[in-house]
Design a protein around this motif. Structure first.
Motif, mmCIF file in Angstrom:
data_model
loop_
_atom_site.group_PDB
_atom_site.id
_atom_site.type_symbol
_atom_site.label_atom_id
_atom_site.label_comp_id
_atom_site.label_asym_id
_atom_site.label_seq_id
_atom_site.Cartn_x
_atom_site.Cartn_y
_atom_site.Cartn_z
ATOM 1 N N GLU A 29 46.346 32.822 16.417
ATOM 2 C CA GLU A 29 46.357 31.889 15.296
ATOM 3 C C GLU A 29 46.173 30.443 15.750
ATOM 4 O OE1 GLU A 29 46.148 32.746 12.316
ATOM 5 O OE2 GLU A 29 46.626 34.879 12.473
ATOM 6 N N SER A 30 46.684 30.113 16.940
ATOM 7 C CA SER A 30 46.625 28.729 17.411
ATOM 8 C C SER A 30 45.284 28.353 18.042
ATOM 9 C CB SER A 30 47.740 28.479 18.433
ATOM 10 O OG SER A 30 49.012 28.666 17.836
ATOM 11 N N THR A 31 44.492 29.345 18.385
ATOM 12 C CA THR A 31 43.198 29.070 19.007
ATOM 13 C C THR A 31 42.165 28.770 17.935
ATOM 14 O OG1 THR A 31 43.705 30.549 20.849
ATOM 15 C CG2 THR A 31 41.390 29.986 20.504
ATOM 16 N N THR A 32 41.416 27.689 18.101
ATOM 17 C CA THR A 32 40.420 27.287 17.117
ATOM 18 C C THR A 32 39.016 27.715 17.542
ATOM 19 O OG1 THR A 32 39.971 25.143 18.147
ATOM 20 C CG2 THR A 32 41.809 25.258 16.574
ATOM 21 N N VAL A 33 38.135 27.776 16.564
ATOM 22 C CA VAL A 33 36.727 28.057 16.837
ATOM 23 C C VAL A 33 36.148 26.995 17.761
ATOM 24 C CG1 VAL A 33 34.421 28.096 15.795
ATOM 25 C CG2 VAL A 33 36.302 29.395 14.749
ATOM 26 N N GLU A 34 36.548 25.755 17.549
ATOM 27 C CA GLU A 34 36.051 24.667 18.396
ATOM 28 C C GLU A 34 36.414 24.894 19.864
ATOM 29 O OE1 GLU A 34 37.538 24.331 15.537
ATOM 30 O OE2 GLU A 34 36.123 23.197 14.283
ATOM 31 N N GLN A 35 37.618 25.380 20.125
ATOM 32 C CA GLN A 35 38.038 25.644 21.499
ATOM 33 C C GLN A 35 37.194 26.755 22.132
ATOM 34 O OE1 GLN A 35 42.217 26.289 20.428
ATOM 35 N NE2 GLN A 35 42.799 24.700 21.912
ATOM 36 N N ILE A 36 36.941 27.809 21.362
ATOM 37 C CA ILE A 36 36.138 28.921 21.878
ATOM 38 C C ILE A 36 34.717 28.449 22.164
ATOM 39 C CG2 ILE A 36 35.224 31.219 21.399
ATOM 40 C CD1 ILE A 36 37.634 31.646 19.527
ATOM 41 N N ALA A 39 34.594 26.277 25.271
ATOM 42 C CA ALA A 39 34.778 27.046 26.497
ATOM 43 C C ALA A 39 33.531 27.839 26.850
ATOM 44 C CB ALA A 39 35.972 27.992 26.341
ATOM 45 N N ALA A 40 32.771 28.266 25.834
ATOM 46 C CA ALA A 40 31.557 29.054 26.059
ATOM 47 C C ALA A 40 30.317 28.180 26.208
ATOM 48 C CB ALA A 40 31.360 30.041 24.909
ATOM 49 N N GLY A 41 30.477 26.864 26.046
ATOM 50 C CA GLY A 41 29.356 25.959 26.231
ATOM 51 C C GLY A 41 28.360 25.944 25.098
ATOM 52 N N MET A 42 28.840 26.011 23.868
ATOM 53 C CA MET A 42 27.945 25.956 22.718
ATOM 54 C C MET A 42 28.590 25.155 21.599
ATOM 55 S SD MET A 42 28.290 29.789 21.151
ATOM 56 C CE MET A 42 29.855 30.645 21.120
ATOM 57 N N SER A 43 27.817 24.869 20.579
ATOM 58 C CA SER A 43 28.330 24.096 19.456
ATOM 59 C C SER A 43 29.066 25.008 18.478
ATOM 60 C CB SER A 43 27.188 23.395 18.721
ATOM 61 O OG SER A 43 26.365 24.350 18.069
ATOM 62 N N SER A 53 33.027 34.637 13.081
ATOM 63 C CA SER A 53 34.419 34.222 12.935
ATOM 64 C C SER A 53 35.212 34.583 14.184
ATOM 65 C CB SER A 53 35.063 34.909 11.724
ATOM 66 O OG SER A 53 35.220 36.306 11.983
ATOM 67 N N LYS A 54 36.461 34.109 14.257
ATOM 68 C CA LYS A 54 37.347 34.472 15.363
ATOM 69 C C LYS A 54 37.559 35.984 15.405
ATOM 70 C CE LYS A 54 41.091 32.134 14.707
ATOM 71 N NZ LYS A 54 42.433 31.567 14.997
ATOM 72 N N GLU A 55 37.706 36.583 14.252
ATOM 73 C CA GLU A 55 37.934 38.022 14.199
ATOM 74 C C GLU A 55 36.727 38.789 14.708
ATOM 75 O OE1 GLU A 55 38.493 41.261 10.675
ATOM 76 O OE2 GLU A 55 39.872 39.542 10.635
ATOM 77 N N ASP A 56 35.531 38.264 14.418
ATOM 78 C CA ASP A 56 34.308 38.935 14.867
ATOM 79 C C ASP A 56 34.110 38.811 16.373
ATOM 80 O OD1 ASP A 56 33.529 39.697 12.279
ATOM 81 O OD2 ASP A 56 32.592 37.750 11.921
ATOM 82 N N VAL A 57 34.429 37.645 16.935
ATOM 83 C CA VAL A 57 34.043 37.375 18.318
ATOM 84 C C VAL A 57 34.769 38.252 19.321
ATOM 85 C CG1 VAL A 57 35.736 35.540 18.808
ATOM 86 C CG2 VAL A 57 33.498 35.519 19.939
#
Length: 231
Positions: A29-36, A39-43, A53-57
């Protein structure tokens, strides 16, 4: 690392790994899409376009894996029943190659009800692919036999996959191959890989399961698993 630096399958694995790492360290819950995305080097925009979505990734590598399963089924040089066993081995091998990632994903999924539900849906996609393949290749085969066979194969695979993730050193690809062959023999499939049905001492082993017509596939799978434990 950018999208252009790696091929599609490798990139998806990179993003899956980074998302699971962040979920493990900070909580889902605390991890944001922006953080992911960072970390993966994309927008952020690219993330939503590629993964949704977070659930999909967290399950994104399954898309590439399902494609490998379809390719294995289509190209298998043998009887259709054995093709399903070969495809199940592809899935098992995928997670065994990076067991640490599989362990961390299992831990994250276990803590989030929505992810547990999503994992079940993902599992059924493999089962559906197996059933669709057998129905297409064996149009005269009774549907109940196909459903029962696929349920038993996937149930056996999923059991050993869970054991492998939990650290059971006996949950190997060779063990899976033997158990799948036993299931195939038990349900009367024309398996064309007799060497896979041999026991540890090289002897041929046969497991027989009987059940009334109309028995639900899950019950068939349960009975097969019970017989395998006795073997």
């Amino acid at each position: 690392m950018s999208v252009a630096d790696v091929d599609s399958a490798s990139f998806r694995m990179l993003v899956v790994a980074e998302s699971i790492r962040l979920f493990s360290e900070h909580g889902y819950e605390s991890t944001t899409v922006e953080q992911i995305a960072s970390a993966a080097g994309m927008s952020r925009r690219t993330f939503f376009r590629q993964f949704g979505s977070k659930e999909d990734v967290i399950f994104a590598d399954h898309e590439s894996l399902l494609a490998q399963v379809d390719e294995t089924l289509a190209s298998y040089d043998g009887d259709p029943w054995s093709a399903v066993c070969a495809a199940a081995e592809v899935v098992f091998s995928h997670f065994r190659r990076d067991r640490d990632l599989a362990v961390r994903r299992a831990q994250v999924v276990q803590e989030v009800p929505a992810l547990r539900d999503r994992e079940l849906v993902t599992t059924y996609r493999y089962q559906g692919a197996f059933e669709e393949f057998l129905r297409r290749r064996l149009p005269d085969e009774p549907p109940v036999r196909i459903v029962a066979y696929v349920a038993a194969i996937t149930g056996t695979h999923n059991y050993l996959l869970r054991q492998m993730i939990r650290g059971d050193t006996d949950a190997t690809l060779d063990r899976l191959r033997r158990e799948l062959a036993r299931v195939a023999v038990a349900l009367g499939a024309d398996v064309d890989r007799p060497e896979a049905a041999a026991g540890d001492d090289g002897s041929q082993q046969v497991t027989v399961v009987t059940y009334p017509a109309g028995t639900p596939p899950d019950e068939v799978a349960r009975r097969v698993a019970a017989q395998l434990r006795k073997s």
